[in-house]
Design a protein around this motif. Sequence first.
Motif, PDB file in Angstrom:
ATOM      1  N   GLY A  12     -14.803  32.627 -20.186  1.00 44.52           N
ATOM      2  CA  GLY A  12     -15.011  31.879 -18.806  1.00 44.52           C
ATOM      3  C   GLY A  12     -14.498  29.739 -18.582  1.00 44.52           C
ATOM      4  O   GLY A  12     -14.271  29.232 -18.366  1.00 44.52           O
ATOM      5  N   ALA A  13     -13.523  30.286 -19.654  1.00 49.45           N
ATOM      6  CA  ALA A  13     -13.133  28.043 -19.283  1.00 49.45           C
ATOM      7  C   ALA A  13     -11.903  28.641 -18.438  1.00 49.45           C
ATOM      8  O   ALA A  13     -11.822  27.227 -18.157  1.00 49.45           O
ATOM      9  N   GLY A  14     -11.367  29.693 -17.853  1.00 54.30           N
ATOM     10  CA  GLY A  14     -10.505  29.687 -17.003  1.00 54.30           C
ATOM     11  C   GLY A  14      -9.189  29.847 -16.987  1.00 54.30           C
ATOM     12  O   GLY A  14      -8.438  29.639 -16.094  1.00 54.30           O
ATOM     13  N   LYS A  15      -8.906  30.906 -17.857  1.00 54.04           N
ATOM     14  CA  LYS A  15      -7.434  31.221 -18.344  1.00 54.04           C
ATOM     15  C   LYS A  15      -6.803  31.715 -17.949  1.00 54.04           C
ATOM     16  O   LYS A  15      -5.960  31.584 -16.820  1.00 54.04           O
ATOM     17  N   THR A  16      -7.374  33.053 -17.546  1.00 52.54           N
ATOM     18  CA  THR A  16      -7.298  34.332 -16.066  1.00 52.54           C
ATOM     19  C   THR A  16      -6.655  33.318 -14.793  1.00 52.54           C
ATOM     20  O   THR A  16      -5.708  33.323 -14.663  1.00 52.54           O
ATOM     21  N   THR A  17      -7.645  32.411 -14.193  1.00 50.15           N
ATOM     22  CA  THR A  17      -7.551  31.398 -12.819  1.00 50.15           C
ATOM     23  C   THR A  17      -6.417  30.918 -12.582  1.00 50.15           C
ATOM     24  O   THR A  17      -5.515  30.899 -12.202  1.00 50.15           O
ATOM     25  N   TYR A  29     -11.565  37.422  -9.916  1.00 53.78           N
ATOM     26  CA  TYR A  29     -11.780  37.690 -11.097  1.00 53.78           C
ATOM     27  C   TYR A  29     -11.760  38.657 -11.583  1.00 53.78           C
ATOM     28  O   TYR A  29     -12.208  39.889 -11.150  1.00 53.78           O
ATOM     29  N   LYS A  99     -11.239  23.142 -14.690  1.00 51.68           N
ATOM     30  CA  LYS A  99     -12.712  23.155 -13.605  1.00 51.68           C
ATOM     31  C   LYS A  99     -13.047  21.695 -13.032  1.00 51.68           C
ATOM     32  O   LYS A  99     -14.540  21.001 -12.903  1.00 51.68           O
ATOM     33  N   ASP A 101     -12.519  20.097 -10.744  1.00 50.89           N
ATOM     34  CA  ASP A 101     -12.929  19.471  -9.165  1.00 50.89           C
ATOM     35  C   ASP A 101     -15.065  20.135  -9.193  1.00 50.89           C
ATOM     36  O   ASP A 101     -15.751  19.840  -8.349  1.00 50.89           O
ATOM     37  N   SER A 127      -7.858  21.892 -11.626  1.00 51.63           N
ATOM     38  CA  SER A 127      -8.907  22.381 -11.163  1.00 51.63           C
ATOM     39  C   SER A 127      -8.203  23.740 -10.652  1.00 51.63           C
ATOM     40  O   SER A 127      -7.315  23.456  -8.964  1.00 51.63           O
ATOM     41  N   ALA A 128      -8.005  24.676 -10.813  1.00 49.62           N
ATOM     42  CA  ALA A 128      -7.366  25.740 -10.293  1.00 49.62           C
ATOM     43  C   ALA A 128      -7.770  26.106  -8.922  1.00 49.62           C
ATOM     44  O   ALA A 128      -7.166  26.492  -8.448  1.00 49.62           O
ATOM     45  N   GLN A 129      -8.829  26.107  -8.806  1.00 51.68           N
ATOM     46  CA  GLN A 129      -9.786  25.991  -7.650  1.00 51.68           C
ATOM     47  C   GLN A 129      -9.466  25.210  -6.089  1.00 51.68           C
ATOM     48  O   GLN A 129      -8.785  25.848  -5.421  1.00 51.68           O
TER      49      GLN A 129
HETATM   50  N1  LIG Z   1     -14.764  25.323 -10.586  1.00 52.19           N
HETATM   51  C1  LIG Z   1     -14.494  26.053 -10.690  1.00 52.19           C
HETATM   52  N2  LIG Z   1     -14.534  27.139 -11.064  1.00 52.19           N
HETATM   53  C2  LIG Z   1     -13.619  27.568 -11.846  1.00 52.19           C
HETATM   54  C3  LIG Z   1     -11.980  27.293 -11.424  1.00 52.19           C
HETATM   55  N3  LIG Z   1     -11.442  28.136 -12.416  1.00 52.19           N
HETATM   56  C4  LIG Z   1     -12.403  29.060 -13.016  1.00 52.19           C
HETATM   57  N4  LIG Z   1     -13.510  28.602 -12.608  1.00 52.19           N
HETATM   58  C5  LIG Z   1     -14.253  29.959 -12.841  1.00 52.19           C
HETATM   59  O1  LIG Z   1     -14.416  30.423 -14.171  1.00 52.19           O
HETATM   60  C6  LIG Z   1     -15.353  31.487 -14.299  1.00 52.19           C
HETATM   61  C7  LIG Z   1     -14.489  32.347 -15.083  1.00 52.19           C
HETATM   62  O2  LIG Z   1     -13.036  31.956 -14.925  1.00 52.19           O
HETATM   63  P1  LIG Z   1     -11.749  33.018 -15.911  1.00 52.19           P
HETATM   64  O3  LIG Z   1     -10.540  32.393 -14.945  1.00 52.19           O
HETATM   65  O4  LIG Z   1     -11.919  34.877 -15.254  1.00 52.19           O
HETATM   66  O5  LIG Z   1     -12.151  32.403 -17.312  1.00 52.19           O
HETATM   67  P2  LIG Z   1     -11.685  33.195 -18.234  1.00 52.19           P
HETATM   68  O6  LIG Z   1     -12.434  33.769 -19.049  1.00 52.19           O
HETATM   69  O7  LIG Z   1     -11.002  32.099 -19.406  1.00 52.19           O
HETATM   70  O8  LIG Z   1     -10.641  34.022 -18.591  1.00 52.19           O
HETATM   71  C8  LIG Z   1     -13.991  32.221 -12.721  1.00 52.19           C
HETATM   72  O9  LIG Z   1     -16.157  32.382 -11.930  1.00 52.19           O
HETATM   73  C9  LIG Z   1     -13.417  31.967 -11.909  1.00 52.19           C
HETATM   74  O10 LIG Z   1     -13.928  32.069 -10.575  1.00 52.19           O
HETATM   75  C10 LIG Z   1     -12.067  26.041 -11.266  1.00 52.19           C
HETATM   76  O11 LIG Z   1     -10.496  25.289 -11.151  1.00 52.19           O
HETATM   77  N5  LIG Z   1     -12.865  25.656 -10.787  1.00 52.19           N
END
Ligand SMILES: Nc1nc2c(ncn2[C@@H]2O[C@H](COP(=O)(O)OP(=O)(O)O)[C@@H](O)[C@H]2O)c(=O)[nH]1
Length: 149
Positions: A12-17, A29, A99, A101, A127-129
């Motif tokens: 959930g670190a945000g790698k894929t996003t 997601y 993240k 943001d 912040s990818a979001q």
């Molecule tokens: N607030 C916020 N949430 C984010 C951001 N990037 C990813 N997320 C959330 O974090 C969760 C995990 O993201 P994901 O990309 O699947 O993480 P991964 O397991 O590292 O690939 C998801 O619910 C995303 O929507 C960001 O920049 N800001």
Amino acid sequence: MKKKILLIGGIGAGKTTLKQKLLNQSLVYLKTQAMDFSSIFIDCPGEYLEIPRHYHVLINAGMGAAEVWALHDATRGNCPYPPKFALAFRKPVIGIISKIDHPEANPKLAEAHLRKAGIVGPIYLVSAQEGIGIEELALHMSRLTNLSN
Ligand SMILES: Nc1nc2c(ncn2[C@@H]2O[C@H](COP(=O)(O)OP(=O)(O)O)[C@@H](O)[C@H]2O)c(=O)[nH]1
Ligand SMILES: [Mg+2]
């Protein structure tokens, strides 16, 4: 051969996003279930970092990458990286705090964790979001992946 970037980080670190954002894909997601080599990024399930018996998978994947991007979720209080983990890679390792943001983001703590993990290279705050810090990272990415051979 096209240069690749290995994305590492906890679940959930945000790698894929981040990958989707940098590749201009829509942010969908989808839990990463296996190693994904389908773009310039090598994207891995976070379990490979969270479960020490899988560390070797990341280290092996690093051999095929030009650079390693170590993500740390700014909202996460504990550190998924063992001390000096970055030194296991024979490639440059940069840090990315994700993240930023988020109202509960603590980038200073995330930075301390990444430095403890042995990252001496630059640390980007993103912040990818919200698109914060993405332009700078995209520039770094294009410089890296456009290098010859
Ligand atoms: N607030 C916020 N949430 C984010 C951001 N990037 C990813 N997320 C959330 O974090 C969760 C995990 O993201 P994901 O990309 O699947 O993480 P991964 O397991 O590292 O690939 C998801 O619910 C995303 O929507 C960001 O920049 N800001
Ligand atoms: Mg993922």
